[in-house]
Structures are given as C-alpha cells and as structure tokens.
Design a protein around this motif. Structure first.
Motif, mmCIF file in Angstrom:
data_model
loop_
_atom_site.group_PDB
_atom_site.id
_atom_site.type_symbol
_atom_site.label_atom_id
_atom_site.label_comp_id
_atom_site.label_asym_id
_atom_site.label_seq_id
_atom_site.Cartn_x
_atom_site.Cartn_y
_atom_site.Cartn_z
ATOM 1 N N THR A 196 56.260 62.454 4.593
ATOM 2 C CA THR A 196 55.109 62.174 5.418
ATOM 3 C C THR A 196 54.565 60.820 5.073
ATOM 4 O OG1 THR A 196 54.730 64.358 4.299
ATOM 5 C CG2 THR A 196 52.862 63.643 5.661
ATOM 6 N N PRO A 197 54.884 59.702 5.751
ATOM 7 C CA PRO A 197 54.523 58.546 5.483
ATOM 8 C C PRO A 197 53.154 58.206 5.931
ATOM 9 C CG PRO A 197 55.777 58.538 7.448
ATOM 10 C CD PRO A 197 55.918 59.785 7.022
ATOM 11 N N MET A 198 52.554 57.476 5.151
ATOM 12 C CA MET A 198 51.000 57.271 5.391
ATOM 13 C C MET A 198 50.661 55.790 4.756
ATOM 14 S SD MET A 198 48.952 60.410 4.577
ATOM 15 C CE MET A 198 49.329 62.002 5.275
ATOM 16 N N LYS A 217 48.786 60.608 -1.710
ATOM 17 C CA LYS A 217 48.708 60.328 -0.114
ATOM 18 C C LYS A 217 48.046 61.888 0.635
ATOM 19 C CE LYS A 217 53.516 61.171 0.826
ATOM 20 N NZ LYS A 217 54.798 60.785 1.273
ATOM 21 N N ILE A 218 48.862 62.788 0.216
ATOM 22 C CA ILE A 218 48.235 64.163 0.884
ATOM 23 C C ILE A 218 46.830 64.542 0.592
ATOM 24 C CG2 ILE A 218 48.803 66.265 1.321
ATOM 25 C CD1 ILE A 218 50.901 64.832 2.186
ATOM 26 N N LEU A 219 46.588 64.196 -0.901
ATOM 27 C CA LEU A 219 44.898 64.678 -1.240
ATOM 28 C C LEU A 219 44.191 63.601 -0.478
ATOM 29 C CD1 LEU A 219 43.440 66.075 -3.492
ATOM 30 C CD2 LEU A 219 43.655 63.874 -5.072
ATOM 31 N N GLY A 253 46.818 55.898 -1.592
ATOM 32 C CA GLY A 253 47.416 57.091 -0.855
ATOM 33 C C GLY A 253 48.592 56.467 0.312
ATOM 34 N N GLY A 254 49.037 55.431 -0.278
ATOM 35 C CA GLY A 254 50.049 54.969 0.617
ATOM 36 C C GLY A 254 51.301 55.593 0.355
ATOM 37 N N GLY A 255 52.329 55.791 1.096
ATOM 38 C CA GLY A 255 53.494 56.571 0.477
ATOM 39 C C GLY A 255 54.563 56.532 1.618
ATOM 40 N N LYS A 298 55.723 70.843 -3.662
ATOM 41 C CA LYS A 298 56.109 69.680 -4.152
ATOM 42 C C LYS A 298 56.100 68.484 -2.777
ATOM 43 C CE LYS A 298 60.831 67.931 -4.870
ATOM 44 N NZ LYS A 298 62.022 68.631 -5.392
ATOM 45 N N TYR A 299 56.105 69.076 -1.731
ATOM 46 C CA TYR A 299 55.961 68.085 -0.676
ATOM 47 C C TYR A 299 54.597 67.919 -0.262
ATOM 48 C CZ TYR A 299 60.850 69.859 -0.297
ATOM 49 O OH TYR A 299 62.020 70.207 -0.390
#
Ligand code: HEM
Ligand code: SF4
Lengths: 556, 97
Positions: free
Chosen positions: A210-212, A252-254, A204-206, A246-247
């Motif tokens: 939306t950096p995570m 990472k969002i999941l 889930g990094g990215g 798409k965004y």
C-alpha cells in the motif's frame, strides 16, 4: 566520521557475545527455531532460498576504507566473494553459514560495525542523503541528527516491539536525495527565517503493498526537539498502530485511517508532555556529535580546473564519466563521485571482494578515507579533489567500476528477487540485466536523459518500483513470471506513486515494452531538456497506453 | 507427486529428503505418489525440524524428467539449482564441477 565511544564499544561487544551464545544454543538444539527466529532477526540474520542471509547496518550509509575492506574480507572468507548493497544503504551477504555468524560479527565489531536492528519491528537503520557533508546545496550535514537518532533508538525499550518495522530518513537539502517522503518519518533539515536549524517533519510514507506519500505534519521543528517529537510520533503509533493485521500495521495506515489533522493533533498533544523534559537536546550535545562529522581539512587545490580540462581532451571515457558521475561539492576545488555498481549487464548493487578492497584503497588515497552507500545501490566518494579525478577514474577503470551511467536508464535499482529471496514472486535481476544491455549505448542513454527505473520481485517493493519514473513489479501468474509496469513515480521532493499502465508483460516482452515507453517519450518530449518524469506529468498515461496496447484493443 | 525439502540448520543450504537422509541435490529425492506417502514424508519433516536438523520444511510439487526428480514451481527450481544469474554458484556449479 563518527567514532564509537566506550559505551558504543561495550554495547556492540556485549551484543556479539550474547548473540554468539544464542547461535551456539541453537546449533546444539537447546533452543528451537520458534525461539531463535526473533533473536536472529534482531541481529540481521534471515533465511533465504539458498542459505542464510546477513544484513549489516551501514549507519546513514557512511563507511571508511577499513570498514569496506572488512566487508571485502567477509565476502571472501565467509561468503562467495561478493556482497549486495541495498536501497537501505546496507549490505547483504547471501551465503553465510549460521555457524560462521559469530565470527563475522566479531570481525565487524573490530571495525565498529554490526547488524543490530537491521530487521524486526523496531526502528531500523536511519538513512541519509548520500552526498551529506559534501553537497553544495545543503544547509547543514544531516548525519549528526541521524547519529543522534541511532543512539536514541538502539535497543530503545519502548520501541523495540512496535506494530511493524519503522524507517526514518533525513536530508539536509531542498533537493531530496534520501527519498524522505517514502519513509515512516522523513526529516528535512532546514533553516528558519532567523537562521536556526530545525526540521520539516513528514510521517506516514511507505512502499510495500500500500504505497503512500508521507504527509507533512510540522513545517519547522527546532533541532533541540528532535527526540521529544520523534518520541511523541512513536508513542502515538505504538499505542494506536494496528497489531491485528500485519498488512495494516505500518504508520502509513494509521495516518491514513486517522486522518492527518487528527494524528497531528495527537502527536502535538503527546509532545506537549515531553518537550520540556529530559529529551530536549542540549546544544552542547548536538555540537559534540556534529564535531565527529566535521568535513576533512580540504586544502585548496586550484590546479584541478586545468588538470580536468586537459584530461578531458585526452580521454572521452573520462569526459563522459565526469559529466555523468561527478557532482559539485561545497568546496569549488572538490567534487563528489558516484561509483556505479551498475555496469552494463551486471547485477545492480553487487560488488566483489576485490572491488571492495580496491575501492577502500582509492578512498584512503584520494578521498579522505570517506565513502557512502547510496540508496540507489551505488558507492560514493564524497570528497575528491578535482585535481585527483583522473587518477580516481583510472583506478576505477582498472576494477570495472567506471561506468558513466549515474541517473540514466541503466542505473537501475533492483531487489534480489526470486534469484535469492524467499518472498519473491518473480525474478528482478535478470530483467534489470536485459534492460541494461538493451540500452547499453551511453550515447543513447544520455540522449534519453535522467530516467529512474526500479524493479521489485514482489509486492513488498524493496526495489522501490512504486517511485520509479518507470517501475516494474514482478508477480506470478499461472506459474509464470509476469511484469507489471507503473509510470510516473518519483522519490524526490515531489514524491509521487506511479500508476499501473495496463496488463503485465511476460519476461520475453518486458524489455521491448520498456523500449517502447522510452521511444514514446522521445517522440513526445518538448525538447531534450524535458525529462521523462516531467513529460509524463504533462501528458499523462494516454500516449504510453496507446503505444503499448493500441494494437491489442483493435484486434480484440 | 510431492517431495520433502528444507534448509539445513547449520549452514542454511537447501536439502531434499532422499533415501533415509537429507541430500544436497534434488535429483534422487523420495517421491510421494499418494496421500499416505505424503503424510509419511510430512512426519519425517516434522521430526527433523523438532530434532533441529533442518528449518523451513515444506512438501512441494515435483515431477520426474528423464528419470530425475525435478521441482515444478520456478521458485523451487531456482532453489534446486542456484541463482539463475550466477551459474557459477549454488548446486548448478557443484554439478558442473
Ligand atoms: C532479501 C530479503 C528481504 C526480505 C525478506 C524483505 C522483506 C520485506 C518486506 C516484508 C517488506 C514490506 C514491509 C511492509 O510493507 O510492511 C519490505 C519492504 C522494503 N524492503 Fe525489503 N526485504 C528483503 C530485502 C531487501 C533488500 C535487498 C532491500 C534493498 C535493496 C530492501 C529494502 C526494502 C525497502 C526499501 C522496503 C520498502 C519500505 C517500506 O515498505 O516502506 N529489502 N521488505
Ligand atoms: S521486493 Fe519482494 S522479492 Fe524483492 S527483496 Fe523484497 S521481499 Fe524479496
């Protein structure tokens, strides 16, 4: 180094034939752009501002001399004499004609290279520590596992149409040089208490809009379970990842929306179904792949110490380069060399056809025919005898690639930005060039110390600005370019996302602002050993805000 | 004012609609001064796309400077000239030669 087996050869040849046919049908008008676009993207062909762009995979960043020479040949014959090495350890050509792409792919296949899965919503080129196989601090070479992942993920039928692109990175050392926590899956190869190899698994990094930072979901996964566990992660993602937006489609969002405990539970549950079935890696298979990555036969070269000592006295340039661009190897008579593609005022990551050919010669002559592309957009010679360092340095001086700035402020990561990229909102390369020129003095750069400056030309963050100690993001505001600065990001084992420091700067102001930030740091650091990132973590943004904006608020 | 631009299918090179065909430079591009003219250009673009001559067709803002057509946005200026960091490449280089 990994060599194609018969299956790999047939697979790549079949793909060249298939895509060549698709290009012919496109050129003759038999298929439309809407039909062709997904096909070309599966083969690394984009359309940019000035022309098509071809992205070529360099699996886990590993190349030999023949391959790099071929890239030089392609640059000269089909492009405009240069290529751009990227943060994903790949190379991009900026000007190929669509009609030449079949010939380029055939040339690449002749040296065991291709452009498959360098784009699209599939598992992309797996990246690895650029010092893999050479680093003194690694427990084992992570590349065999990257190769196993490559074989498993290539045209994987279940994972070729994911909600979004999927990026995996591996490192074999505590000190993370592969930025694994900014990837969809990050794998840290380590040993458990019993000395067995396995992985800490992060997901889930990215970066992007939306950096995570990735979350660790397993502290130790036995090596035999690599594919079953990755399959479990991808199944959960493929099933629940959002396809409506798409965004919000990256894993990472999941992870963020589901919560790390719940997604870990789902992955583990899926894995229970898979772990003892056909995806379990037989030990013999792992060892067979490892054998391809066996280090070259490094004979003892104890004369290196004396040779280096003498050459240092002789040449200040060599001595500086040694201090900055040469790192310790697991064999004491050898070293790993960073070839900086960041000459002062040059385009970060660009290399000319003749430079590529000359570096290929150097690798063959002095470095056991091994090369790496680093995610910091440099080239690496992983195994050079210390006794040969001066000869390598001299050869690099001849081709203008001996800049001694590895990890310093002018070793900038920059995406292509608005000079090439169709998605860009501002230019990034000219900003990199101006900053590099402002800090041209090596003495000054070394006084500043380690400082990672990263620039992207839009929110997609290809230039890693979120994880730069200093990050610069170019946006468009009222028709002009505006540069936002973030501070405190980092992409190592303590990954963090930088914070926006305040209002953005025009292209005329940005270099001054960066200089002001650097001067502020120099003024407040406890001692020269306290790096920029450590000082920032200690004091926070306030002194930097004060230095950049105090005048304004008073005036307002 | 608007002009019509695209990239040529075969080599991806940026082109502008001018005088009944696709020109490699922007200077003489056909200008649309009103909605009717814009529609006409748009229809030409749609047809050229359908005929597989060009891809990524767009109507963009333009102005006339010293009798020469120039795009308004920086992005389009760079498309029309070449990378700003490589004056030796792209249209700007061909113009200089
Ligand atoms: C020139 C054409 C390029 C296009 C059209 C493009 C497009 C994109 C897009 C749309 C994203 C955001 C993905 C998302 O958030 O889901 C992205 C992310 C990224 N790109 Fe690019 N890119 C290009 C070039 C590059 C180059 C040259 C590099 C390396 C220097 C690069 C490396 C990356 C990286 C590292 C990310 C962040 C990965 C992440 O979001 O986790 N790209 N790119
Ligand atoms: S960050 Fe934006 S401008 Fe830079 S290469 Fe990626 S998509 Fe293009």
């Amino acid at each position: 180094m990994y060599r194609y087996d018969e299956f790999d050869h047939d697979f790549v040849q079949a793909r060249v034939a298939e895509f060549s046919d698709q290009v012919q049908r496109r050129l003759s008008g038999e298929i439309s752009e809407d039909q062709f676009r997904p096909l070309r993207l599966m083969n690394g062909v984009y359309l940019q501002l000035h022309a098509y762009m071809l992205r070529i995979a360099v699996p886990y960043g590993t190349l030999n001399g023949k391959q790099l020479r071929m890239l030089g040949h392609i640059a000269r014959k089909y492009d405009k004499g240069y290529g751009h090495f990227t943060t994903r350890q790949n190379i991009q050509f900026n000007w190929p004609a669509l009609s030449d792409i079949p010939a380029i792919l055939a040339d690449l296949a002749s040296v065991e290279m291709h452009a498959i899965q360098t784009s699209g919503n599939c598992i992309r080129n797996v990246t690895a520590d650029h010092f893999a196989g050479a680093a003194a601090d690694e427990v084992a070479d992570p590349r065999p596992y990257a190769e196993i992942l490559r074989q498993w993920s290539s045209v994987h039928p279940e994972f070729s149409f994911l909600p979004r692109k999927f990026k995996i990175a591996v490192t074999g050392a505590e000190r993370d040089r592969a930025a694994i926590q900014t990837h969809d899956i990050g794998l840290h190869l380590k040993k458990n208490a019993d000395g067995e190899l396995g992985f800490a698994v992060y997901i889930g990094g990215g970066q992007g809009r939306t950096p995570m930072v990735a979350r660790k979901i397993r502290d130790f996964l036995p090596e035999a379970d690599l594919l079953s566990y990755c399959t479990a992660i991808l199944r959960v993602y493929n099933l629940y990842g959002r396809r409506d937006n798409k965004y919000k489609a990256r894993i990472k969002i999941l992870v963020h929306e589901t919560g790390v405990e719940e997604i870990t539970r789902q992955v583990e549950a899926e894995w229970q179904e898979l772990k003892d079935a056909e995806l379990k890696l037989p030990d013999a298979d792992i060892r067979a792949i490892q054998a391809y990555f066996a280090p070259p036969a490094l004979t003892d070269r104890p004369e290196g110490d004396q040779a280096v000592k003498l050459a240092r006295l002789d040449s200040k340039g060599f001595s500086d380069w040694l201090d900055q661009n040469v790192v310790t190897h697991h064999h004491p008579d050898y070293a790993a060399v960073t070839i900086s593609l960041k000459g002062i005022g040059e385009v970060p990551g660009d290399a000319s056809d003749s430079q590529m050919e000359a570096v290929a010669d150097i690798a063959e002559k002095y470095a056991f025919d091994e090369l790496r592309v680093s995610h910091e957009q440099n080239l690496i010679l992983p195994h050079v005898a210390r006794a040969d360092l001066k000869a390598v340095y001299d050869a690099l001086v001849d081709i203008g690639l001996a800049t001694a700035n590895s990890n310093l402020i002018s070793d900038i990561i920059s995406c292509p930005g608005l000079d090439y990229c169709a998605l860009a909102t501002a230019r990034s390369i000219p900003i990199a060039q101006e900053i590099s020129q402002r800090f041209a003095s090596l003495e000054r750069q070394r006084e500043i110390g380690e400082l990672k400056l990263k620039i992207s030309g839009c929110i997609n963050a290809c230039g890693h600005h979120h994880v730069g100690h200093i990050g610069i993001l170019g946006v468009e505001k009222k028709g002009s370019e505006l540069y936002q600065v973030t501070l405190g990001g980092s992409a190592d084992e303590n990954t963090s996302v930088g914070e926006i420091i305040g209002r953005g700067f025009s292209s005329d102001e940005i270099t001054d602002a960066i200089e002001q930030i650097v001067e502020t740091y120099l003024g407040l650091r406890l001692n020269p050993q306290e790096k920029f990132i450590d000082a920032y973590r200690r004091v926070g943004p306030a002194p930097f805000k004060e230095a950049l904006y105090a005048g304004e608020t008073k005036a307002a | 004012m608007k002009i019509l631009t695209a990239n040529r299918l075969t080599d991806g090179i940026a082109v502008w609609y001018a005088d009944g065909g696709w020109a490699e430079t922007v200077g003489q591009a056909d200008l649309a001064h009103d909605k009717a003219a814009e529609d006409r250009l748009e229809a030409i673009g749609a047809k050229a796309y359908a005929d597989n001559e060009v891809v990524d067709v767009n109507l963009i803002d333009a102005e006339v400077v010293d009798g020469v057509v120039e795009p308004v946005r920086l992005r389009e200026k760079i498309r029309a000239a070449g990378p700003t960091i490589r004056g030796d490449l792209g249209k700007q280089a061909e113009r200089a030669a």
